[in-house]
Design a protein around this motif. Structure first.
Motif, PDB file in Angstrom:
ATOM      1  N   ILE A 149      48.638  -3.768  -0.855  1.00  0.00           N
ATOM      2  CA  ILE A 149      47.224  -4.610  -0.522  1.00  0.00           C
ATOM      3  C   ILE A 149      46.451  -4.905  -1.469  1.00  0.00           C
ATOM      4  N   GLY A 150      46.215  -6.432  -0.963  1.00  0.00           N
ATOM      5  CA  GLY A 150      45.528  -6.795  -2.553  1.00  0.00           C
ATOM      6  C   GLY A 150      44.378  -6.907  -1.631  1.00  0.00           C
ATOM      7  N   GLY A 151      42.847  -7.453  -2.978  1.00  0.00           N
ATOM      8  CA  GLY A 151      41.678  -7.425  -2.739  1.00  0.00           C
ATOM      9  C   GLY A 151      41.108  -6.727  -1.701  1.00  0.00           C
ATOM     10  N   VAL A 152      41.845  -5.541  -2.484  1.00  0.00           N
ATOM     11  CA  VAL A 152      41.358  -4.161  -1.212  1.00  0.00           C
ATOM     12  C   VAL A 152      39.282  -3.745  -1.566  1.00  0.00           C
ATOM     13  N   GLY A 153      39.200  -4.350  -2.404  1.00  0.00           N
ATOM     14  CA  GLY A 153      37.522  -4.381  -2.825  1.00  0.00           C
ATOM     15  C   GLY A 153      36.619  -4.664  -1.569  1.00  0.00           C
ATOM     16  N   HIS A 154      37.434  -5.560  -1.024  1.00  0.00           N
ATOM     17  CA  HIS A 154      36.615  -6.919   0.126  1.00  0.00           C
ATOM     18  C   HIS A 154      37.021  -6.250   1.647  1.00  0.00           C
ATOM     19  N   LEU A 155      38.170  -5.547   1.302  1.00  0.00           N
ATOM     20  CA  LEU A 155      38.582  -4.565   2.871  1.00  0.00           C
ATOM     21  C   LEU A 155      37.632  -3.911   2.960  1.00  0.00           C
ATOM     22  N   LEU A 156      37.422  -2.997   2.308  1.00  0.00           N
ATOM     23  CA  LEU A 156      36.357  -1.891   2.846  1.00  0.00           C
ATOM     24  C   LEU A 156      35.086  -1.828   2.503  1.00  0.00           C
TER      25      LEU A 156
END
Length: 188
Positions: A149-156
């Motif tokens: 799960i990359g770029g998690v800061g933009h997924l939550l």
């Protein structure tokens, strides 16, 4: 209908606002109908020192951890990547659970790995480094789908809720495949 398998979840990040912990909670919500996921805390485990086991004086935290993990049907690791590897706290938990020699709590428990990162490659190094240890520990680990799960800061969102439907769909498939993997590999 069969009883849902119990899954011990180990989060490799100790931060209060850990993205990994948030993803672990999201996975537990997604899995609620098929698996019972429970986070097992690892942050307070003293560093492994074989002398303490050899002397018959393991810390109470080690003993409690080992007994707790024994009771689960399967294991799930949700981890960030630190320096292209797993965080020390997670490696320590593996070591504590694998000892004393011949008494590992890991052996034969089906497992899976989810690596979570703010970076683009989603913790690839940690994911694969952890899998190396799991092979030795006799944890049959779900091979597909791989979960980075990359770029998690933009997924939550600000409350830690998943906002990306593509990721939610992927995690739903991951959970379904993990549940089938557990059923196929767990000791009955």
């Amino acid at each position: 209908m069969s009883i849902p398998a119990t899954v011990a979840v180990f989060v490799g990040s100790l931060r209060k606002a850990s993205f990994n912990r948030k993803i672990a909670h999201i996975l537990a919500d997604i899995a609620a109908d098929s698996l019972k996921l429970e986070i097992v805390e690892i942050g307070d485990l003293p560093l492994y020192n074989q002398d303490l086991d050899d002397e018959g004086t393991p810390p109470a935290a080690w003993t409690a951890f080992r007994e707790k993990v024994k009771g689960f049907d399967a294991v799930l690791f949700v981890t960030p990547e630190y320096n292209r590897s797993v965080p020390a706290v997670l490696k320590n938990a593996l070591d504590v659970g694998s000892r004393p020699y011949g008494q590992s709590v890991w052996g034969g428990k089906p497992g899976a790995v989810v690596s979570v990162s703010i970076g683009a490659i989603g913790g690839f190094g940690a994911n694969h480094h952890l899998r190396q240890s799991l092979v030795f520990l006799n944890v049959p680990t779900l091979q597909q789908p791989e979960a980075y799960i990359g770029g998690v800061g933009h997924l939550l969102d600000d409350d830690g809720k998943l906002t990306n439907e593509g990721t939610r769909t992927f995690l739903g498939k991951f959970v379904a495949d993990f549940a089938a993997w557990i059923e196929k590999n767990r000791a009955h």
